[in-house]
Design a protein around this motif. Structure first.
Motif, PDB file in Angstrom:
ATOM      1  N   ASP A 108       0.893  -1.221  -0.017  1.00  0.00           N
ATOM      2  CA  ASP A 108      -0.090  -0.030  -0.102  1.00  0.00           C
ATOM      3  C   ASP A 108       0.703   1.208  -0.020  1.00  0.00           C
ATOM      4  N   PRO A 137      -8.080  18.055  -5.009  1.00  0.00           N
ATOM      5  CA  PRO A 137      -9.324  18.378  -3.964  1.00  0.00           C
ATOM      6  C   PRO A 137      -9.305  17.637  -3.000  1.00  0.00           C
ATOM      7  N   MET A 170     -11.921   8.032  -5.817  1.00  0.00           N
ATOM      8  CA  MET A 170     -11.735   7.547  -6.900  1.00  0.00           C
ATOM      9  C   MET A 170     -11.434   6.100  -6.799  1.00  0.00           C
ATOM     10  N   GLN A 173      -8.325   2.574  -6.733  1.00  0.00           N
ATOM     11  CA  GLN A 173      -8.171   3.550  -5.361  1.00  0.00           C
ATOM     12  C   GLN A 173      -6.642   4.250  -5.430  1.00  0.00           C
ATOM     13  N   LYS A 174      -5.719   3.690  -6.149  1.00  0.00           N
ATOM     14  CA  LYS A 174      -4.421   4.343  -5.977  1.00  0.00           C
ATOM     15  C   LYS A 174      -4.382   5.338  -7.289  1.00  0.00           C
ATOM     16  N   CYS A 200      -1.640  14.069  13.418  1.00  0.00           N
ATOM     17  CA  CYS A 200      -1.079  13.391  12.184  1.00  0.00           C
ATOM     18  C   CYS A 200       0.217  12.422  12.554  1.00  0.00           C
ATOM     19  N   GLU A 201       0.012  11.391  12.108  1.00  0.00           N
ATOM     20  CA  GLU A 201       1.048  10.401  12.584  1.00  0.00           C
ATOM     21  C   GLU A 201       2.364  10.935  11.907  1.00  0.00           C
TER      22      GLU A 201
ATOM     23  N   HIS B 717      -9.317   6.121   3.249  1.00  0.00           N
ATOM     24  CA  HIS B 717      -7.637   5.962   3.923  1.00  0.00           C
ATOM     25  C   HIS B 717      -8.155   4.972   4.964  1.00  0.00           C
ATOM     26  N   ASP B 718      -7.590   3.729   4.882  1.00  0.00           N
ATOM     27  CA  ASP B 718      -7.702   2.475   5.528  1.00  0.00           C
ATOM     28  C   ASP B 718      -6.081   1.955   6.189  1.00  0.00           C
ATOM     29  N   SER B 762     -13.363   4.303  11.461  1.00  0.00           N
ATOM     30  CA  SER B 762     -12.369   4.914  11.306  1.00  0.00           C
ATOM     31  C   SER B 762     -12.433   6.229  10.039  1.00  0.00           C
ATOM     32  N   LEU B 764     -10.346   9.571   8.161  1.00  0.00           N
ATOM     33  CA  LEU B 764      -9.384  10.631   8.374  1.00  0.00           C
ATOM     34  C   LEU B 764      -9.808  12.036   7.228  1.00  0.00           C
ATOM     35  N   MET B 765     -10.759  12.227   6.707  1.00  0.00           N
ATOM     36  CA  MET B 765     -11.074  13.256   6.015  1.00  0.00           C
ATOM     37  C   MET B 765     -12.122  14.149   6.885  1.00  0.00           C
ATOM     38  N   THR B 766     -11.977  15.274   6.581  1.00  0.00           N
ATOM     39  CA  THR B 766     -12.945  16.316   7.333  1.00  0.00           C
ATOM     40  C   THR B 766     -14.504  15.862   6.818  1.00  0.00           C
TER      41      THR B 766
HETATM   42  C1  B12 Z   1      -1.523   7.629   2.703  1.00  0.00           C
HETATM   43  C2  B12 Z   1      -2.528   8.784   2.209  1.00  0.00           C
HETATM   44  C3  B12 Z   1      -3.635   8.477   1.044  1.00  0.00           C
HETATM   45  C4  B12 Z   1      -3.370   7.234   0.398  1.00  0.00           C
HETATM   46  C5  B12 Z   1      -4.183   6.173   0.886  1.00  0.00           C
HETATM   47  C6  B12 Z   1      -3.712   4.881   1.165  1.00  0.00           C
HETATM   48  C7  B12 Z   1      -4.717   3.941   1.862  1.00  0.00           C
HETATM   49  N1  B12 Z   1      -5.011   2.661   1.595  1.00  0.00           N
HETATM   50  O1  B12 Z   1      -5.116   4.514   3.075  1.00  0.00           O
HETATM   51  C8  B12 Z   1      -3.681   7.748  -1.086  1.00  0.00           C
HETATM   52  C9  B12 Z   1      -2.484   8.048  -1.840  1.00  0.00           C
HETATM   53  C10 B12 Z   1      -4.375   6.847  -2.077  1.00  0.00           C
HETATM   54  C11 B12 Z   1      -4.362   8.984  -0.751  1.00  0.00           C
HETATM   55  C12 B12 Z   1      -5.403   9.295  -1.445  1.00  0.00           C
HETATM   56  C13 B12 Z   1      -6.049  10.436  -1.232  1.00  0.00           C
HETATM   57  N2  B12 Z   1      -6.084  11.261  -0.210  1.00  0.00           N
HETATM   58 CO1  B12 Z   1      -5.042  11.019   1.096  1.00  0.00          CO
HETATM   59  N3  B12 Z   1      -3.727  10.938   2.463  1.00  0.00           N
HETATM   60  C14 B12 Z   1      -2.790  10.046   2.992  1.00  0.00           C
HETATM   61  C15 B12 Z   1      -1.785  10.470   4.200  1.00  0.00           C
HETATM   62  C16 B12 Z   1      -0.539  10.914   3.498  1.00  0.00           C
HETATM   63  C17 B12 Z   1      -1.533   9.649   5.298  1.00  0.00           C
HETATM   64  C18 B12 Z   1      -2.763   8.717   5.976  1.00  0.00           C
HETATM   65  C19 B12 Z   1      -2.314   7.808   6.793  1.00  0.00           C
HETATM   66  O2  B12 Z   1      -2.149   6.442   6.232  1.00  0.00           O
HETATM   67  N4  B12 Z   1      -1.643   7.869   7.963  1.00  0.00           N
HETATM   68  C20 B12 Z   1      -0.991   6.575   8.699  1.00  0.00           C
HETATM   69  C21 B12 Z   1      -2.015   5.983   9.574  1.00  0.00           C
HETATM   70  C22 B12 Z   1      -1.307   4.984  10.424  1.00  0.00           C
HETATM   71  O3  B12 Z   1      -2.426   7.026  10.808  1.00  0.00           O
HETATM   72  P1  B12 Z   1      -4.081   7.240  11.040  1.00  0.00           P
HETATM   73  O4  B12 Z   1      -4.902   6.625   9.978  1.00  0.00           O
HETATM   74  O5  B12 Z   1      -4.355   8.358  11.664  1.00  0.00           O
HETATM   75  O6  B12 Z   1      -4.196   5.807  11.887  1.00  0.00           O
HETATM   76  C23 B12 Z   1      -3.890   5.879  13.494  1.00  0.00           C
HETATM   77  C24 B12 Z   1      -4.517   6.433  14.362  1.00  0.00           C
HETATM   78  O7  B12 Z   1      -5.612   7.537  13.824  1.00  0.00           O
HETATM   79  C25 B12 Z   1      -6.023   5.331  14.991  1.00  0.00           C
HETATM   80  N5  B12 Z   1      -6.836   5.154  14.075  1.00  0.00           N
HETATM   81  C26 B12 Z   1      -6.997   4.990  12.824  1.00  0.00           C
HETATM   82  N6  B12 Z   1      -8.283   4.335  12.568  1.00  0.00           N
HETATM   83  C27 B12 Z   1      -8.905   4.029  13.517  1.00  0.00           C
HETATM   84  C28 B12 Z   1     -10.175   3.366  14.163  1.00  0.00           C
HETATM   85  C29 B12 Z   1     -10.437   2.958  15.289  1.00  0.00           C
HETATM   86  C30 B12 Z   1     -11.784   2.146  15.461  1.00  0.00           C
HETATM   87  C31 B12 Z   1      -9.741   3.483  16.398  1.00  0.00           C
HETATM   88  C32 B12 Z   1      -9.993   3.109  17.775  1.00  0.00           C
HETATM   89  C33 B12 Z   1      -8.161   4.081  15.951  1.00  0.00           C
HETATM   90  C34 B12 Z   1      -8.051   4.358  14.694  1.00  0.00           C
HETATM   91  O8  B12 Z   1      -4.627   4.202  14.925  1.00  0.00           O
HETATM   92  C35 B12 Z   1      -3.955   4.447  13.775  1.00  0.00           C
HETATM   93  C36 B12 Z   1      -2.759   3.568  14.083  1.00  0.00           C
HETATM   94  O9  B12 Z   1      -1.990   4.308  15.226  1.00  0.00           O
HETATM   95  C37 B12 Z   1      -2.957  11.557   4.563  1.00  0.00           C
HETATM   96  C38 B12 Z   1      -2.059  12.686   5.033  1.00  0.00           C
HETATM   97  C39 B12 Z   1      -1.479  12.661   6.641  1.00  0.00           C
HETATM   98  N7  B12 Z   1      -0.507  13.369   6.791  1.00  0.00           N
HETATM   99  O10 B12 Z   1      -1.919  11.920   7.512  1.00  0.00           O
HETATM  100  C40 B12 Z   1      -3.433  12.093   3.347  1.00  0.00           C
HETATM  101  C41 B12 Z   1      -4.844  12.767   3.568  1.00  0.00           C
HETATM  102  C42 B12 Z   1      -5.768  11.819   4.677  1.00  0.00           C
HETATM  103  N8  B12 Z   1      -5.530  12.543   1.889  1.00  0.00           N
HETATM  104  C43 B12 Z   1      -6.260  13.588   1.928  1.00  0.00           C
HETATM  105  C44 B12 Z   1      -6.879  13.522   0.786  1.00  0.00           C
HETATM  106  C45 B12 Z   1      -7.764  14.813   0.328  1.00  0.00           C
HETATM  107  C46 B12 Z   1      -6.900  12.461  -0.370  1.00  0.00           C
HETATM  108  C47 B12 Z   1      -7.595  12.619  -1.576  1.00  0.00           C
HETATM  109  C48 B12 Z   1      -9.047  12.844  -1.544  1.00  0.00           C
HETATM  110  C49 B12 Z   1      -6.718  13.547  -2.648  1.00  0.00           C
HETATM  111  C50 B12 Z   1      -7.029  13.540  -4.135  1.00  0.00           C
HETATM  112  N9  B12 Z   1      -7.943  14.376  -4.536  1.00  0.00           N
HETATM  113  O11 B12 Z   1      -6.284  12.672  -4.914  1.00  0.00           O
HETATM  114  C51 B12 Z   1      -7.206  11.256  -2.372  1.00  0.00           C
HETATM  115  C52 B12 Z   1      -8.503  10.187  -2.283  1.00  0.00           C
HETATM  116  C53 B12 Z   1      -8.110   8.961  -3.165  1.00  0.00           C
HETATM  117  C54 B12 Z   1      -9.351   8.212  -3.808  1.00  0.00           C
HETATM  118  N10 B12 Z   1      -9.034   6.904  -4.027  1.00  0.00           N
HETATM  119  O12 B12 Z   1     -10.317   8.867  -3.969  1.00  0.00           O
HETATM  120  C55 B12 Z   1      -6.203  14.604   2.968  1.00  0.00           C
HETATM  121  C56 B12 Z   1      -7.699  14.739   3.681  1.00  0.00           C
HETATM  122  C57 B12 Z   1      -7.972  16.156   3.973  1.00  0.00           C
HETATM  123  C58 B12 Z   1      -9.262  16.428   4.510  1.00  0.00           C
HETATM  124  N11 B12 Z   1      -9.358  17.691   4.989  1.00  0.00           N
HETATM  125  O13 B12 Z   1      -9.884  15.738   5.270  1.00  0.00           O
HETATM  126  C59 B12 Z   1      -4.964  14.298   3.641  1.00  0.00           C
HETATM  127  C60 B12 Z   1      -5.233  14.592   5.116  1.00  0.00           C
HETATM  128  C61 B12 Z   1      -3.796  14.982   3.216  1.00  0.00           C
HETATM  129  C62 B12 Z   1      -3.860  16.553   3.394  1.00  0.00           C
HETATM  130  N12 B12 Z   1      -2.819  16.913   3.777  1.00  0.00           N
HETATM  131  O14 B12 Z   1      -4.760  17.232   3.224  1.00  0.00           O
HETATM  132  N13 B12 Z   1      -4.169   9.486   0.484  1.00  0.00           N
END
Ligand code: B12
Lengths: 218, 831
Positions: A108, A137, A170, A173-174, A200-201, B717-718, B762, B764-766
């Motif tokens: 991923d 967007p 989209m 997904q990628k 943010c992580e 975002h999974d 879970s 990750l987006m507003t």
């Molecule tokens: C990786 C990523 C992607 C990957 C997704 C891969 C995937 N399989 O998830 C890709 C490149 C595909 C992607 C695409 C997009 N993304 Co993106 N992405 C990210 C990024 C860089 C990292 C997210 C991540 O994985 N973090 C690491 C994980 C481990 O952290 P986490 O999810 O927070 O999880 C931890 C905790 O929160 C908690 N947790 C999480 N879930 C749960 C659930 C429960 C029940 C519990 C208790 C705890 C818990 O535990 C986890 C482990 O500690 C973020 C930016 C950022 N700085 O975070 C943007 C971000 C989330 N993306 C964003 C956007 C907008 C998009 C797109 C829509 C952009 C576009 N127009 O192309 C696209 C959508 C794609 C689509 N198919 O439609 C925005 C969202 C903005 C907003 N205001 O909401 C972000 C914030 C980027 C930004 N700086 O603006 N993205």
């Protein structure tokens, strides 16, 4: 940039020690992503016109959001792009989701790195020498709704097989959609105004999502 | 007035198809852009806003020599028109009206100029703009309804339907079915291919032909994609296998964008030359796609003046396909994997009965990896809704593997529902000589396409003699023909009897196989392992019989592909029967074989390889160390060893949990990073699996969970959710993962079905925080619902409370702590 570094960056790597075995697994996962992915891009460049603080282009595309005004403040033209790695990769990721979680997360991350790289390459190949950063967007105040317009303007379904779900995500997904300003001073990205600012992580680890440690301006 | 004409025109059209060259029009989009419409505007609105443009464009094409025009309705479905100021009906009515007006204009022109010409109006259907589940989110049924809505509006007012620009075989199946079930219009179906010679969803031209001919289209082909030159290989592949008339509509090359305007890079002359080439190789209809103009059509007709029309005629082949690739039966030996059949398999039975489909999927993956070409799918266990389970399993399988499937049920209702949702052309298992069975099953095969397995058994049972079995086969083939099913869509199972009970039976079966192949010209299939029931060393009998059967002409052995010896027999047979050219495949697969004959035992080489590698690389084999180093491959054995001396619960509390704590701390501190955490968690999960089995079998407890997890609707975002899942599992929780972009109603129905102890959401987006809120609200309407925990970087404790969640966790470790405090499924205190 090196796709392995970028993959490691997405995986939260900050210099931990890796066994040979772990290193090999990461290389294998990256190789599999590269093998299965079918990178495709589509783009168009439009001249920007400004009238009474409104931006317009000769297409059905509404760019009037403050984040975009800021991004495009000094730009003469705007590049609209979309990139995808194709459906087979989605299928393969779902496959690993069933049988091997660690392979899944590495692939991923590698795929996220690759799709960014594909966009970089596209930009490099175009005859422009200065770009703003790539805006998508969903960032800042730009709603995902804009994706709909981009998909139509670029005919992404026909050209690269990329479509939107009802919730404007989209598929495959990628995939990435991007808006990039051409010309003028190049705008740099920052975390200000990001919705994830607090939790943010990447930031927790002292990095940002859009650059590796080495690329950060100290 | 036009309506009656329509019915008549349909008949004429069906007669002309494949007997004379039909000429279609060229592009609509580029003609509209030339008249001033902007990129991103909906071309369908022009049917109403710019009637004059549309009628002119149609009329120009007719005047340039086209006789078939397409309504301007490629995107006239409820999804594309969602934001339009016009309804689907308004757009389609106007489009048909414009088409008729243009034909009327052409008719008077022809009358004036004394030309005799017949014109046809085709309703144009294009993709819905959303990808179908399982890869996308649109359901097959919703896609079908959207197409049916379009067809209902034109079924009496056009002469035919042309489905175009499709890349997803599943979507084109929905469209073709909608046309056929809602009208009696002739239907042509085209897909688009890219430079790799596959559609954008990965389908090969051969698979597309297999699917479409199975569905009973009147013609098929390719449009859009690329320029005519790049299409040559695709057209060749289609023409090599298609039995139905072929239509080709290339673009005028590739688009070139300059100053915000689009042009195309293939000249009129070049285009015409290629079209002549296509006609010479046997296509039955042509037209133009993106970038073509009336000049292109005119030039083609000019170029074709002296080219005679010779449509290609192919012999029909026996082929099945999945979403992307097709498998031809009768060429190389086709291995059908037998393991997704609960008969005699206790574990699979239990998995199906308890709806643990993941186990079914892993079994399928293992067979695919082992080299099966087709998988038998049978879910018949008592007490379950077989049709429902079958459709679920098929969808789940097609989400992850590409192999064609063999739909196996004795209930025609199950076959019908499964064939409808199947993506591709399946094998259908089965019919037999009983009239009632044929009456029930053949209509299904006719409607959805499929290769039907014919068992040589009838009201009187399985006949002893080969003669009688061949006679039954013959009768089945005849009956099939009366349903319009060609014998190439039948493969015969001459039935294997148990050699220990009926020793002469083996040779009779093989004789029947030989004669079915030779006298009836039909391919054969056999379930091999039946032969050895009741005899010692069954594998030896199986292998020998398989070799004999292959030589008698068996095309599809149904076997266990994980049995490497049995697979080896096939590889060797392919060499000796000169099917494996230069022994390429044999050498590739067997170059490293260790000769096991000397030891006289059956060694699974897979396992041997594993054993040596694990022995070599790891020195500390304590359970803690194996968790820390993520050795899920060998930890199960270590746990079993440990169980000789210790109680399962003390292993959990004293070895596993401390190791996990340590790993969690190391991750928190940044000493290890994500993949290392996940590997450790997976190893622990495997260990828990072994321990759980022991605990449950000792009747001490039920296990912890389940915990339901989902990334909410609107979010993909999974990664974070996946981490939470793996870490929870590593602590022994059973997790049901609903995936990402999960709609509220799916979470609710899963909550009702699984009765979880905790639900985790879970985002990750507003934007998706709102859909999280909606989901929580819906869940809270369920009486006695368990607590809901939320996470994802966009949330904070405050936001979580604000949207009604019971708990918030900032990361995976915190989630475990909360889950542990809530769920004491296996109360450790007991010990
Ligand atoms: C990786 C990523 C992607 C990957 C997704 C891969 C995937 N399989 O998830 C890709 C490149 C595909 C992607 C695409 C997009 N993304 Co993106 N992405 C990210 C990024 C860089 C990292 C997210 C991540 O994985 N973090 C690491 C994980 C481990 O952290 P986490 O999810 O927070 O999880 C931890 C905790 O929160 C908690 N947790 C999480 N879930 C749960 C659930 C429960 C029940 C519990 C208790 C705890 C818990 O535990 C986890 C482990 O500690 C973020 C930016 C950022 N700085 O975070 C943007 C971000 C989330 N993306 C964003 C956007 C907008 C998009 C797109 C829509 C952009 C576009 N127009 O192309 C696209 C959508 C794609 C689509 N198919 O439609 C925005 C969202 C903005 C907003 N205001 O909401 C972000 C914030 C980027 C930004 N700086 O603006 N993205």
């Amino acid at each position: 940039m090196d796709i392995k570094n970028e993959t490691l960056h997405y995986l939260g790597y900050t210099g931990q020690s890796l066994t040979d075995e772990e290193d090999r697994r990461i290389d294998e996962a990256i190789a599999e992503v590269i093998e299965v992915a079918r990178p495709m891009t589509v783009h168009r460049v439009f001249p920007l016109s400004r009238e009474e603080k409104r931006l317009s282009v000769p297409a059905e595309l509404d760019l009037n959001y403050s984040s975009l005004h800021e991004l495009l403040a000094d730009a003469g033209d705007v590049l609209i792009l979309a990139a995808t790695l194709g459906l087979e990769l989605d299928r393969r990721l779902r496959y690993y989701a069933r049988i091997d979680a660690s392979r899944l997360v590495i692939m991923d991350a590698a795929a996220s790195a690759l799709v960014e790289r594909v966009c970089d390459k596209l930009q490099e190949a175009l005859p422009f020498d200065s770009y703003t950063f790539r805006f998508s967007p969903g960032y800042g105040d730009v709603p995902l709704l804009l994706q709909k317009q981009i998909v139509r303007v670029l005919e992404t379904q026909k050209r690269i097989g990329m479509t939107l779900t009802r919730s404007l995500l989209m598929v495959p997904q990628k995939s990435i959609t991007g808006i990039v300003g051409i010309g003028g001073a190049s705008k740099k990205r920052s975390c200000m105004g990001c919705a994830l600012f607090e939790n943010c992580e990447f930031r927790k680890r002292g990095t940002v999502c859009y650059a590796t440690k080495e690329q950060m301006p100290e | 007035m036009l309506r009656n004409e329509g019915t008549n025109a349909r008949i004429i059209l069906r007669e002309k198809l494949g007997k004379e060259l039909l000429v279609f029009d060229g592009a609509m989009g580029s003609q509209l852009h030339a008249r001033g419409s902007l990129p991103g505007e909906l071309p369908e609105e022009c049917n109403i806003d710019h009637t004059d443009w549309i009628v002119d464009i149609h009329a120009n094409y007719l005047e340039s020599g086209a006789s078939c025009i397409l309504t301007n309705t490629l995107g006239s479905n409820r999804f594309h028109l969602e934001d339009s100021k016009y309804s689907v009906r308004e757009v389609i009515d106007a489009a048909v009206y414009n088409g008729r007006a243009a034909i009327e204009r052409e008719r008077s022109r022809c009358e004036r100029e004394g030309i005799d010409k017949e014109c046809f109006l085709f309703f144009n259907i294009g993709p819905l703009g959303q990808l179908l589940a399982p890869i996308g989110t649109l359901s097959f049924e919703d896609a079908y309804d959207a197409f049916a809505e379009q067809v209902d509006l034109v079924k009496d007012s056009v002469d035919g339907v042309l489905i175009e620009t499709m890349s997803d075989p599943y979507e084109i199946k929905a469209a073709v079915l909608a046309v056929k079930e809602h009208s009696d219009l002739p239907v042509l179906a085209c897909m688009t291919y890219d430079a790799n010679g596959r559609t954008l969803t990965g389908t090969t031209p051969e698979a597309a032909v297999t699917l479409l001919e199975g569905l009973g289209v009147d013609g098929l082909g390719v449009n859009c994609s690329l320029g005519p030159k790049e299409l040559v290989p695709v057209v060749e592949k289609i023409l090599a296998v298609a039995c139905k008339p072929v239509i080709v509509e290339p673009n005028a090359g590739l688009p070139v964008y300059t100053d915000g305007k689009t042009s195309y890079n293939v000249t009129v002359e070049e285009f015409a030359t290629y079209i002549r080439g296509f006609v010479e190789s046997g296509i039955s209809a042509f037209g133009g796609c993106c970038g073509t103009t009336p000049e292109y059509i005119r030039a083609c007709l000019q170029e074709l003046r002296d080219t005679p029309f010779v449509p290609r005629v192919n012999a029909s082949q026996t082929r099945v396909c999945g979403p992307t690739d097709c498998v031809r039966i009768g060429d190389r030996t086709v291995v059908c994997g037998e393991r997704l059949n609960p008969t005699g398999k206790k574990k699979l039975k239990e998995a199906l009965a308890n709806h643990r489909l993941d186990e079914v999927f892993s079994e399928a993956i293992a067979q695919e990896k082992a080299g099966a070409h087709v998988l038998d799918v049978n879910v018949g266990v008592p007490g379950i809704d077989e049709a429902q389970t079958m459709t679920e399993v098929i969808r789940g399988l097609q989400e992850i593997i590409r192999l064609p499937l063999q739909i196996d049920s004795s209930d025609p209702e199950v076959l019908e529902r499964a064939c409808r949702v199947y993506n591709g052309k399946p094998l259908i298992n089965s019919v037999n000589g009983k009239q009632s069975v044929m009456e029930a099953v053949f209509p299904i095969a006719r409607r959805y396409g499929g290769v039907v397995i014919a068992l040589t058994i009838d009201e009187n049972g399985v006949p002893d003699s080969a003669d009688a079995r061949v006679a039954i086969a013959e009768r089945i083939i005849k009956t099939a023909a009366s349903y319009g099913i060609d014998k190439s869509d039948i493969i015969v199972d001459c039935l294997v009897l148990t050699a220990s009970a009926q020793q002469e039976g083996a040779l009779q079966t093989l004789e029947a196989v030989r004669r079915v192949r030779e006298a009836l010209g039909v391919h054969t299939i056999l379930g091999v392992s039946n032969i050895s029931f009741g005899l010692p060393n069954r594998p030896l009998i199986n292998k020998t019989f398989l070799g004999m059967a292959l030589y008698a002409g068996l095309d599809v052995p149904i076997i266990n592909p994980l049995d490497r010896e049995l697979m080896g027999v096939i590889d060797a047979f392919e060499v000796l029967s000169a099917k494996d050219r230069d022994s390429t495949d044999y050498v590739r697969r067997h170059a490293g074989d260790i000769n096991t004959a000397v030891q006289g035992s059956y060694i699974d080489t897979n396992r041997t390889v594993n054993d040596t590698s694990s022995g070599a690389s790891s020195h500390d084999e304590s359970i803690g160390a194996l968790v820390r180093s993520g050795r899920k491959d060998i930890i199960a054995r270590a746990v079993e060893r440990e169980l000789d001396d210790s109680q399962p619960l003390s292993i959990i509390n004293e070895l596993l949990i401390p190791a996990l704590r340590e790993v969690g701390d190391l991750y928190e501190k940044g000493t290890i990073f994500l993949p290392q955490l996940i590997s450790a968690a997976e190893a622990a999960k495997t260990a828990f699996g072994v321990l759980n089995e022991r605990i449950v079998s000792e009747g001490k407890s039920e296990g912890k969970g389940p915990v339901l997890l989902a990334t909410v609707e609107g979010d993909i975002h999974d990664i974070g959710k996946n981490i939470v899942k793996v870490v929870l599992e590593s602590y022994g929780f059973a997790v049901v993962d609903l995936g990402k972009d999960v709609p509220t109603n799916k979470v609710v129905s899963a909550a009702l079905q699984y009765r979880p102890k905790l639900i985790g959401l879970s985002a990750l987006m507003t934007t998706t925080v709102t859909s999280m809120k909606k989901t929580i609200e819906a869940l809270k309407d369920i009486p006695d619902i368990c607590p809901v925990i939320v996470g994802g970087a966009v949330l904070t404790g405050d936001i979580a409370r604000g949207i009604g969640a019971d708990f918030y966790a900032k990361d995976a470790m915190e989630t475990v702590a909360i889950a542990e405090s809530l769920i004491s499924g296996r109360s450790r205190e007991q010990e």
